[in-house]
Enzyme design. Structure first.
Site, PDB file in Angstrom:
ATOM      1  N   PHE A 152     -85.610  46.064 -18.394  1.00 39.70           N
ATOM      2  CA  PHE A 152     -86.325  44.823 -18.726  1.00 39.70           C
ATOM      3  C   PHE A 152     -87.635  45.140 -19.479  1.00 39.70           C
ATOM      4  O   PHE A 152     -87.578  45.839 -20.478  1.00 39.70           O
ATOM      5  CB  PHE A 152     -86.526  43.984 -17.462  1.00 39.70           C
ATOM      6  N   CYS A 174     -74.761  42.920 -21.747  1.00 42.85           N
ATOM      7  CA  CYS A 174     -75.369  44.246 -21.633  1.00 42.85           C
ATOM      8  C   CYS A 174     -76.825  44.264 -22.078  1.00 42.85           C
ATOM      9  O   CYS A 174     -77.372  45.327 -22.382  1.00 42.85           O
ATOM     10  CB  CYS A 174     -74.559  45.270 -22.414  1.00 42.85           C
ATOM     11  N   ARG A 187     -73.865  30.374 -17.680  1.00 43.90           N
ATOM     12  CA  ARG A 187     -74.699  30.410 -18.886  1.00 43.90           C
ATOM     13  C   ARG A 187     -75.709  29.281 -18.936  1.00 43.90           C
ATOM     14  O   ARG A 187     -75.478  28.194 -18.414  1.00 43.90           O
ATOM     15  CB  ARG A 187     -73.784  30.289 -20.124  1.00 43.90           C
ATOM     16  N   TYR A 190     -64.510  26.748 -22.814  1.00 38.76           N
ATOM     17  CA  TYR A 190     -65.601  27.698 -22.606  1.00 38.76           C
ATOM     18  C   TYR A 190     -66.267  28.064 -23.943  1.00 38.76           C
ATOM     19  O   TYR A 190     -65.588  28.291 -24.950  1.00 38.76           O
ATOM     20  CB  TYR A 190     -65.086  28.968 -21.903  1.00 38.76           C
ATOM     21  N   ARG A 194     -64.588  34.334 -22.455  1.00 38.41           N
ATOM     22  CA  ARG A 194     -63.760  34.509 -23.639  1.00 38.41           C
ATOM     23  C   ARG A 194     -62.409  35.110 -23.245  1.00 38.41           C
ATOM     24  O   ARG A 194     -62.307  35.876 -22.301  1.00 38.41           O
ATOM     25  CB  ARG A 194     -64.455  35.438 -24.646  1.00 38.41           C
ATOM     26  N   HIS A 208     -73.072  41.831 -34.096  1.00 40.31           N
ATOM     27  CA  HIS A 208     -73.324  41.316 -32.744  1.00 40.31           C
ATOM     28  C   HIS A 208     -74.672  41.869 -32.269  1.00 40.31           C
ATOM     29  O   HIS A 208     -74.722  42.735 -31.406  1.00 40.31           O
ATOM     30  CB  HIS A 208     -72.181  41.775 -31.840  1.00 40.31           C
ATOM     31  N   SER A 261     -71.298  42.195 -24.839  1.00 37.96           N
ATOM     32  CA  SER A 261     -71.623  40.985 -24.091  1.00 37.96           C
ATOM     33  C   SER A 261     -72.049  41.334 -22.665  1.00 37.96           C
ATOM     34  O   SER A 261     -71.412  42.157 -22.013  1.00 37.96           O
ATOM     35  CB  SER A 261     -70.414  40.066 -24.048  1.00 37.96           C
ATOM     36  N   ASP A 285     -78.178  37.209 -30.293  1.00 37.72           N
ATOM     37  CA  ASP A 285     -76.748  37.507 -30.211  1.00 37.72           C
ATOM     38  C   ASP A 285     -76.112  37.919 -31.538  1.00 37.72           C
ATOM     39  O   ASP A 285     -75.218  38.742 -31.555  1.00 37.72           O
ATOM     40  CB  ASP A 285     -75.991  36.300 -29.639  1.00 37.72           C
ATOM     41  N   GLY A 322     -67.628  30.569 -25.748  1.00 32.41           N
ATOM     42  CA  GLY A 322     -67.202  31.584 -26.708  1.00 32.41           C
ATOM     43  C   GLY A 322     -65.860  31.286 -27.350  1.00 32.41           C
ATOM     44  O   GLY A 322     -65.537  31.796 -28.422  1.00 32.41           O
ATOM     45  N   LYS A 373     -68.953  32.918 -32.162  1.00 33.95           N
ATOM     46  CA  LYS A 373     -68.190  34.167 -32.288  1.00 33.95           C
ATOM     47  C   LYS A 373     -67.162  34.083 -33.408  1.00 33.95           C
ATOM     48  O   LYS A 373     -66.960  35.031 -34.165  1.00 33.95           O
ATOM     49  CB  LYS A 373     -67.491  34.479 -30.966  1.00 33.95           C
TER      50      LYS A 373
HETATM   51  P1  GDP Z   1     -76.356  39.852 -23.367  1.00 36.11           P
HETATM   52  O1  GDP Z   1     -75.130  39.150 -22.925  1.00 36.11           O
HETATM   53  O2  GDP Z   1     -76.069  41.105 -24.142  1.00 36.11           O
HETATM   54  O3  GDP Z   1     -77.302  38.951 -24.071  1.00 36.11           O
HETATM   55  O4  GDP Z   1     -77.073  40.375 -22.042  1.00 36.11           O
HETATM   56  P2  GDP Z   1     -78.254  39.717 -21.168  1.00 36.11           P
HETATM   57  O5  GDP Z   1     -79.578  40.042 -21.753  1.00 36.11           O
HETATM   58  O6  GDP Z   1     -77.951  38.286 -20.925  1.00 36.11           O
HETATM   59  O7  GDP Z   1     -78.083  40.550 -19.838  1.00 36.11           O
HETATM   60  C1  GDP Z   1     -76.848  40.584 -19.149  1.00 36.11           C
HETATM   61  C2  GDP Z   1     -77.075  41.024 -17.734  1.00 36.11           C
HETATM   62  O8  GDP Z   1     -77.639  42.336 -17.734  1.00 36.11           O
HETATM   63  C3  GDP Z   1     -78.050  40.121 -17.008  1.00 36.11           C
HETATM   64  O9  GDP Z   1     -77.633  39.972 -15.685  1.00 36.11           O
HETATM   65  C4  GDP Z   1     -79.350  40.894 -17.069  1.00 36.11           C
HETATM   66  O10 GDP Z   1     -80.185  40.612 -15.988  1.00 36.11           O
HETATM   67  C5  GDP Z   1     -78.887  42.347 -17.064  1.00 36.11           C
HETATM   68  N1  GDP Z   1     -79.839  43.209 -17.815  1.00 36.11           N
HETATM   69  C6  GDP Z   1     -80.397  42.968 -19.016  1.00 36.11           C
HETATM   70  N2  GDP Z   1     -81.261  43.945 -19.374  1.00 36.11           N
HETATM   71  C7  GDP Z   1     -81.242  44.845 -18.364  1.00 36.11           C
HETATM   72  C8  GDP Z   1     -81.927  46.087 -18.134  1.00 36.11           C
HETATM   73  O11 GDP Z   1     -82.735  46.555 -18.925  1.00 36.11           O
HETATM   74  N3  GDP Z   1     -81.632  46.744 -16.966  1.00 36.11           N
HETATM   75  C9  GDP Z   1     -80.732  46.235 -16.064  1.00 36.11           C
HETATM   76  N4  GDP Z   1     -80.500  46.942 -14.958  1.00 36.11           N
HETATM   77  N5  GDP Z   1     -80.084  45.064 -16.245  1.00 36.11           N
HETATM   78  C10 GDP Z   1     -80.339  44.385 -17.372  1.00 36.11           C
HETATM   79  P1  PGA Z   2     -73.512  37.506 -24.993  1.00 38.20           P
HETATM   80  O1  PGA Z   2     -72.782  36.296 -25.743  1.00 38.20           O
HETATM   81  O2  PGA Z   2     -73.288  38.641 -25.927  1.00 38.20           O
HETATM   82  O3  PGA Z   2     -74.906  37.025 -24.913  1.00 38.20           O
HETATM   83  O4  PGA Z   2     -72.898  37.771 -23.658  1.00 38.20           O
HETATM   84  C1  PGA Z   2     -71.590  35.741 -25.413  1.00 38.20           C
HETATM   85  C2  PGA Z   2     -70.425  36.665 -25.570  1.00 38.20           C
HETATM   86  O5  PGA Z   2     -70.534  37.687 -26.284  1.00 38.20           O
HETATM   87  O6  PGA Z   2     -69.393  36.354 -24.982  1.00 38.20           O
HETATM   88 MN    MN Z   3     -72.384  37.932 -27.638  1.00 39.73          MN
HETATM   89 MN    MN Z   4     -76.949  36.981 -24.631  1.00 34.13          MN
END
Ligand code: GDP
Ligand code: PGA
Ligand code: MN
Ligand code: MN
Length: 625
Positions: free
Chosen positions: A532, A283, A406, A230, A90, A259, A281, A306, A232, A239
């Site tokens: 996790f 996290c 992604r 891309y 994004r 979000h 994002s 999301d 987003g 979004k």
């Molecule tokens: P989103 O973008 O908020 O949906 O985040 P994701 O679930 O796709 O996770 C983003 C990154 O953070 C990935 O590389 C995950 O492996 C990592 N991650 C997610 N949960 C955890 C956790 O509990 N601990 C750690 N250390 N990394 C995590």
């Molecule tokens: P994410 O979604 O929160 O799963 O990373 C895409 C974004 O927020 O850019």
């Molecule tokens: Mn997002």
């Molecule tokens: Mn996600």
């Protein structure tokens, strides 16, 4: 070379060929024709969202070199795309909220006067679809058949966008039929990659433009996006609509667009709880949404990963739906050990992978998918890659997959999808969780004292930046409710809306707010908490608090687990490490205070008074320690 002033022969809309079924809704046809007149596509194509259409567009994208069809025995019915290396995330710098008044966009959004922005963008859009097909996608955010279904129509000159929208939203004929039946209003969403083709000009695999604009007109409920393919920036239902425009709708209509992931947690006694969690994002939302608990007897079902739309229900509680229909998940870090349910979802096929690595057998790979790296890959830039040497001509430590690569996958393939996913009423939310990536200061879990304190926690939430947005990674910034890049109006008004929702529904009806941090690090820079599946231990403590089974320990910033309260049976890390994850550290919070003050100062007179009051309380308590 594609300067907007360039001369070209303009066609009347009547002379532009049309494919597909023309909608029996004049408002759509009129708008589509207006866009076609401006953008001058080769043809107009009305999408039906069918599987035949998917196959046809996959073939087209394969011919243009945009995608590679994966080997069906490795990954059924799936495609792989490599973007332009400059179009991988994004673009927050180029994202605008063009409200009529600047004050309504607030200090956290880019703003430009709407007519001025439209002038710039009309110049860019003028003839920008020459040589390309203009696809028209009717879509619905949320389950079809809900009493307040939210429709949109996206126009795009990218077939990659069409395929992605088919996965991420309800899109096509069934949606159009419903729109016709209701004579529905819709959010017009205009997207172009911004790279017209001259007669005979050969296309590039990933057309896009150096000039990018992601623009929202909140009063008109309109979205204009230019220059990026891309997700987003280009899947405008996500979004742009479901967060930025919908947050404004929610403010005006008394609901909330957030979000947030949504999950259902079932205790060993069979009692069900619904949790909505906002993390910035990359996290951990997608991971938490599909959590496989490591503690016996607990079960998780997924509703969304999301975005959550939360409305007051007849009983006064907040009910959440997921407006999306697919996952657009961060690939790196996703593997059988971390997120087995995501792997099970993906392995069923029907995916679009973007910027991951390609195996020699026509499958995909990314860092963290398997412990053992394949001996040879083609990396996200198309270069030959080995674990020892990295990419040909590159550095040995260069990853094979882009950190923001992604997977895009239909949600109904998720083996733990809740049966309430398609329920337009949504699910009642018991707990709201805020979080972010903080290597220090923020404890593993903290419970708020009440709704106002919970809103304060969300308002002051912060995170180290990630690869999900263009720009530096690892920089600490405030990210209120993880909505910093997604709030369609003044963030002070947004926080006031949160307070108003609580006042209107009543404290007893509102979810209990917790604040988590999976990312605290040791002095050696390693994550302390295993994360996790073990995050289920934290969710269990939250439920124990709700049920009054544990007392917790008061700190100046909220209630944290008292010694022995966190279930760490079988966790395999020392109690000392657990203590380091969970503790409140006075000197870290003394350092945090000026950052919080500085953040709130930026709100000016728009800072809700109760939040200033919460900061006073925290400051007094931290200083008293
Ligand atoms: P989103 O973008 O908020 O949906 O985040 P994701 O679930 O796709 O996770 C983003 C990154 O953070 C990935 O590389 C995950 O492996 C990592 N991650 C997610 N949960 C955890 C956790 O509990 N601990 C750690 N250390 N990394 C995590
Ligand atoms: P994410 O979604 O929160 O799963 O990373 C895409 C974004 O927020 O850019
Ligand atoms: Mn997002
Ligand atoms: Mn996600």
């Amino acid at each position: 070379d594609d300067a907007p002033s360039e001369q070209f022969e303009r066609r009347a809309v009547a002379d532009i060929p049309v494919e597909g079924e023309v909608p029996a809704l004049q408002s759509i046809v009129d708008w589509v024709n207006k866009v076609a007149e401006m953008t001058q596509p080769e043809k107009i194509y009305y999408c039906d969202g069918s599987d035949e259409e998917w196959s046809k567009l996959v073939d087209l994208l394969e011919q243009s070199g945009t995608v590679i069809k994966l080997n069906d025995s490795e990954m059924p019915n799936s495609i792989y795309a490599r973007t332009d290396p400059d179009d991988v995330a994004r673009v927050e710098d180029q994202t605008f909220i063009c409200s009529v008044k600047e004050e309504d966009a607030g200090p956290t959004n880019n703003w430009m006067e709407p007519e001025e922005m439209k002038g710039i963008m009309r110049g860019l859009y003028d003839g920008c679809m020459r040589g390309r097909t203009m696809y028209v996608m009717p879509f619905c955010m949320g389950p079809l058949g809900g009493e307040d279904a939210k429709f949109g129509v996206e126009v795009s000159d990218s077939a990659y966008v069409v395929l992605s929208m088919k996965i991420m939203t309800r899109m096509g004929k069934s949606v159009l039929d419903e729109m016709v039946r209701l004579n529905a209003e819709f959010v017009p969403c205009l997207h172009s990659v911004g790279m017209p083709l001259k007669p005979g000009q050969k296309d590039v695999p990933w057309p896009c433009s150096d000039i990018k604009y992601i623009v929202h007109f909140p009063e008109e409920r309109t979205i204009w996006s230019y220059g990026s393919g891309y997700g987003g920036n280009s899947l405008l239902g996500k979004k742009c609509y479901a967060l930025r425009i919908a947050s404004v709708m929610g403010r005006d209509e008394g609901w909330m667009a957030e979000h947030m992931l949504i999950l259902k947690l079932i205790s060993p006694e069979g009692k069900a709880y619904h949790i909505a969690a906002a993390f910035p994002s990359a996290c951990g939302k997608t991971n938490l949404a599909m959590l496989e608990p490591t503690i016996p007897g607990w079960k998780v079902e997924t509703l969304g990963d999301d975005i959550a739309w939360m409305r007051p229900g007849p009983d006064g509680r907040l009910y959440a739906i997921n407006p999306e229909n697919g996952f657009f998940g961060v690939a790196p870090g996703t593997g059988a050990a971390t997120n087995p349910n995501a792997m099970r979802t993906i392995e069923q096929g029907n995916n679009i992978f973007t910027n991951v690595a390609l195996t020699d057998h026509g499958g995909v790979w990314w860092e963290g998918m398997t412990a053992v790296k394949p001996p040879h890959l083609t990396d996200w830039k198309g270069r030959s890659w080995t674990p020892e040497e990295g990419p040909e001509g590159g550095r040995p430590d260069e990853k094979a997959a882009h950190p923001n690569s992604r997977f895009c996958t239909p949600i109904d393939q998720c083996p733990i999808l809740s049966e309430d996913f398609n329920n337009p009423q949504g699910v009642p939310i018991d707990i709201i969780v805020f979080g972010g990536r903080r290597e220090n200061t923020i404890p593993l879990v903290t419970q708020s004292r009440d709704w106002t304190h919970g809103v304060f926690m969300g308002a002051t939430c912060s995170s180290e930046t990630t690869a999900a947005a263009k720009g530096a990674v690892g920089v600490l910034r405030r990210d209120p409710m993880a909505m910093l890049p997604f709030c369609g109006y003044h963030v002070g008004d947004y926080l006031q809306h949160w307070l108003d929702m609580g006042a209107k529904q009543g404290e007893e009806n509102m979810p209990t707010v917790f604040y988590v941090n999976w990312f605290r690090k040791s002095a050696e820079g390693k994550f302390l908490w295993p994360g996790f599946g073990d995050n289920s231990r934290v969710l269990k403590w939250m439920i124990d608090r709700l049920e009054g089974k544990v007392q917790g320990q008061e700190t100046p910033v909220g209630v944290i687990p008292a010694e022995g309260e966190l279930d760490i049976e079988g966790l395999g890390i020392d109690q000392a490490v657990v203590d380091e994850c969970t503790r409140y550290v006075a000197h870290e919070w003394a350092d945090e205070l000026p950052r919080l003050e500085n953040w709130f100062e930026g709100f000016g007179h728009k800072l809700p008074k109760p939040l200033a009051g919460e900061l006073d309380k925290v400051r007094d308590a931290v200083k008293a320690q």
